[in-house]
Scaffold this active site. Structure first.
Site, PDB file in Angstrom:
ATOM      1  N   GLU A  25     -47.022 -23.359  25.577  1.00  0.00           N
ATOM      2  CA  GLU A  25     -48.424 -23.710  25.306  1.00  0.00           C
ATOM      3  C   GLU A  25     -48.880 -24.899  26.149  1.00  0.00           C
ATOM      4  O   GLU A  25     -50.031 -24.954  26.582  1.00  0.00           O
ATOM      5  CB  GLU A  25     -48.636 -23.991  23.820  1.00  0.00           C
ATOM      6  CG  GLU A  25     -48.395 -22.782  22.900  1.00  0.00           C
ATOM      7  CD  GLU A  25     -49.194 -21.556  23.281  1.00  0.00           C
ATOM      8  OE1 GLU A  25     -50.286 -21.693  23.874  1.00  0.00           O
ATOM      9  OE2 GLU A  25     -48.714 -20.435  23.009  1.00  0.00           O
ATOM     10  N   ASP A  67     -51.546 -14.746  38.286  1.00  0.00           N
ATOM     11  CA  ASP A  67     -51.507 -16.082  37.677  1.00  0.00           C
ATOM     12  C   ASP A  67     -51.931 -17.169  38.666  1.00  0.00           C
ATOM     13  O   ASP A  67     -51.830 -18.354  38.355  1.00  0.00           O
ATOM     14  CB  ASP A  67     -50.120 -16.383  37.100  1.00  0.00           C
ATOM     15  CG  ASP A  67     -49.040 -16.469  38.167  1.00  0.00           C
ATOM     16  OD1 ASP A  67     -49.345 -16.187  39.363  1.00  0.00           O
ATOM     17  OD2 ASP A  67     -47.897 -16.798  37.829  1.00  0.00           O
TER      18      ASP A  67
HETATM   19 ZN   LIG Z   1     -49.219 -17.727  26.259  1.00  0.00          ZN
END
Ligand SMILES: [Zn+2]
Length: 693
Positions: free
Chosen positions: A224, A249
């Site tokens: 996170e 990404d």
């Molecule tokens: Zn994630």
């Protein structure tokens, strides 16, 4: 995400839908925001292109330091994790970001030389936003520990996110979609600078490796924080793992990836060379969903460092020297004065049964403790953990304080916290309670509300019989509020085959409410409870939704019947009605009346009305007629018993749906009997007088 899927592997056996979703909620919350604000997505995409162009030119900072504050939300349960568990979770975060995790040895050859330290360090703040002493770990009694996206009070504890990385540790994460997540956050730039939503949320049992945490589930925060510093999943941000190869990404050294929900076999390249023939994908990256994550890449490090140089969310301020001084990362405070709190093993207990109290002070590490236990033995203590017994029934208060070299805490008092009851039954079955006697609810019964506001009360607004019932008023709409109504002690063993029945009337304002009523029984003065009744939402309500203040008509009441087989031998049992509001908007009133503990053969009249059963003539002579409306065709059993419960005659008949009539030839001497009718959906008993011929 690593390790989540070790758990998933277990969960899949029993709950595949839940298991599938139990990873990271970031893409879900971001999608919801982009759906509402498409311009934010445009802005983010432009930002991502810029970032990618800058990546190659970035000269890595020696090491960035980020001040951190943890907000532990709890309701006095195990989710109030210890400061040691928080420090362990922080240790794992720093270990992973510094590539000091020992499992780097398992990284496959294609990526071995690509695993890198991120040169980002996380340090607990020692000064709060006002400059006061803190250890960077805050504990709050807060129902938002069941972190529900509908709650209006989420993020209320956030400290200025341009100065601190805020991490909330909670008991549950609840999304309207039903999607289950172990953690989530928002990308930089999602919220205005300084907005309280710019924080990370993680489940307590997916954090740290001690206490409620575990090694297997300990890397959610690593993942996170990656998002919080602008990293996408390696399979992209708009696609789930394992779907296709279209995601990006925006990191130059992570190959295009399918995304992995489980861990491919390292010795079988075909399992992880899906998108580009012969090119291995980085399924061991912290930003994948596989359970074998081990690494970040230099490109990811560059992207995170660029996020820390960018003012888009004020991340640049976080790592500034001035901020490190302001938050006490540089020249840290010493130990702070503790804030007193404590845990307790139970709140209701029998006379003579021990209760354990444990210091749970925070903000500073206490070195001495002080307790006062009104009515307890001992009456006071200076230990950190104390076992106390109470010799007399009553409600008792506890006062606690703690101190260290920095000073003394303000004492914390919890009034009437411990309820001690005699384990001698006050009543013996058969027992009934119609709430007619005003003093009974106050004296024999105990009421409780977790919000401290409205409780169950005796009410003349409605009743099934008599004048009064027990009512929980709708004006108590505290979200997640748990209200309990606890009975006096009853000797259940005094009758054979005991049953528990009550009348219920419940309506809601909308049909999608998920409020819950449980009835539980305890045979140890309330230490442990066995659930004997549990209904939620539309299974609970007894009538259609009602937008005004609900006052039931006679036809709005329903009878609930439970066997007490499990506790049939209890000489002293107590019963608890627990109603939990989980409602937006406002809930409506709920009523209980006519509680009975009786033997199965005398379930008189408890459910006649709603079953549309008519028995005639009364008194009977040689013949008895039973009229009943059946929902479905089925077998129905009619049994005649005497006063001792002995079966005199029984017959089972197949009957069609709709109103059906059964005629029984009684052929019994004058006297009192019971007629018992059993069908698929229920059963019914009634006392029967036979007058003789
Ligand atoms: Zn994630």
């Amino acid at each position: 995400m690593k390790n989540l899927f070790t758990l998933l592997g277990l969960l899949v056996l029993s709950a595949p839908l839940l298991a599938q979703d139990m990873h990271c909620g970031t893409d879900g919350v971001m999608k919801a925001i982009y759906d509402k604000n498409p311009h934010l997505l445009q802005k983010k995409m432009a930002e991502d292109k810029k970032t990618q162009a800058l990546q190659a030119k970035l000269i890595p900072n020696s090491t960035y330091v980020i001040p951190v504050v943890f907000h532990i939300l709890h309701m006095d349960g195990p989710e109030n994790i210890s400061d040691d568990q928080v420090k362990d979770g922080l240790r794992i975060l720093n270990r992973d970001f510094a590539k000091k995790n020992p499992d780097t040895t398992e990284i496959i050859p294609a990526f071995k030389n690509l695993a890198d330290s991120m040169k980002i360090q996380f340090v607990l703040a020692t000064k709060d936003p006002l400059g006061n002493c803190t250890n960077g770990i805050k504990h709050y009694y807060d129902p938002d520990t069941d972190w529900d996206e509908n709650s209006p009070s989420l993020y209320s504890h956030t400290w200025d996110p341009t100065k601190y990385m805020n991490v909330y540790i909670v008991r549950k994460i609840i999304f309207n979609s039903g999607f289950g997540a172990a953690g989530y956050t928002y990308f930089p730039g999602t919220w205005p600078i300084g907005d309280s939503h710019d924080a990370i949320v993680v489940l307590n049992n997916y954090f740290g490796s001690i206490g409620t945490g575990s090694n297997f589930l300990s890397r959610v925060l690593t993942h996170e924080v990656g998002h919080w510093l602008d990293l996408y999943h390696v399979f992209g941000g708009t696609n789930g793992a394992g779907i296709d190869c279209s995601g990006d990404d925006y990191v130059n050294d992570t190959p295009t990836s399918l995304g992995y929900l489980n861990c491919p076999n390292p010795s079988v390249p075909s399992q992880y060379q899906i998108c580009t023939p012969g090119v291995s994908e980085n399924f061991q990256n912290y930003m994948d969903y596989s359970y074998c994550c081990r690494m970040f890449t230099p490109g990811q490090g560059q992207r995170m460092q660029l996020a820390l140089q960018n003012n888009i969310s004020g991340r640049d301020n976080l790592v500034s020297n001035a901020n490190l001084v302001a938050t006490g990362v540089i020249n840290p405070n010493g130990d702070c004065v503790p804030i007193a709190d404590f845990k307790f093993s139970r709140v209701k207990t029998c006379v003579g049964t021990a209760v354990t109290f444990t210091d749970a002070s925070w903000n500073g590490q206490p070195t001495s403790y002080s307790w006062t236990f009104a009515g307890g033995t001992p009456a006071s203590s200076t230990a950190s953990v104390v076992t106390v017994t109470y010799n007399n029934a009553g409600n008792y208060s506890v006062i606690h304080s703690s101190s260290n070299s920095a000073g003394n805490s303000t004492p914390i008092g919890k009034a009437n916290l411990i309820q001690v009851v005699s384990n001698t039954a006050q009543f013996s079955a058969p027992w009934s309670e119609g709430f007619e006697n005003l003093s009974q609810l106050n004296t024999n019964w105990t009421t409780y509300s977790s919000s401290g506001s409205t409780k169950w009360e005796q009410s003349s607004d409605a009743s099934y019989s008599g004048t009064y019932s027990a009512k929980l008023d709708a004006s108590d709409n505290t979200r997640k509020n748990l209200t309990a109504l606890v009975s006096p002690m009853v000797n259940v063993s005094a009758i054979s085959n005991p049953h528990f029945t009550f009348k219920l009337a419940a309506a809601e304002v909308t049909t999608n409410h998920i409020n819950n009523l449980k009835v539980s029984a305890s045979i140890d003065c309330g230490d442990t409870w066995t659930v004997i009744y549990d209904k939620t939402g539309q299974n609970l309500v007894t009538t259609s939704k009602n937008n005004s203040d609900f006052v039931p008509l006679k036809s709005d009441w329903r009878t609930e019947i439970m066997s007490l087989q499990q506790i049939a031998s209890a000489t002293s049992a107590t019963f608890k009605f627990e109603y939990k509001r989980d409602t937006i908007p406002a809930a409506n009133n709920i009523y209980i009346d006519d509680i009975n503990i009786l033997t199965s053969t005398s379930l008189n009249d408890v459910n006649a009305d709603e079953n549309n059963i008519q028995i005639y003539p009364v008194p009977a002579t040689d013949e008895l007629n039973v009229l009943q409306k059946l929902k479905n065709p089925q077998d129905v059993t009619f049994t005649l018993r005497d006063l001792m419960g002995r079966e005199l005659m029984t017959s089972t008949n197949y009957m069609e749906a709709g109103e059906q009539k059964k005629t029984m030839n009684l052929n019994q001497p004058a006297g009192i009997y019971f007629i018992h009718i059993k069908w698929e959906e229920g059963n019914y008993s009634q006392k029967l007088v036979i007058s003789g011929q």
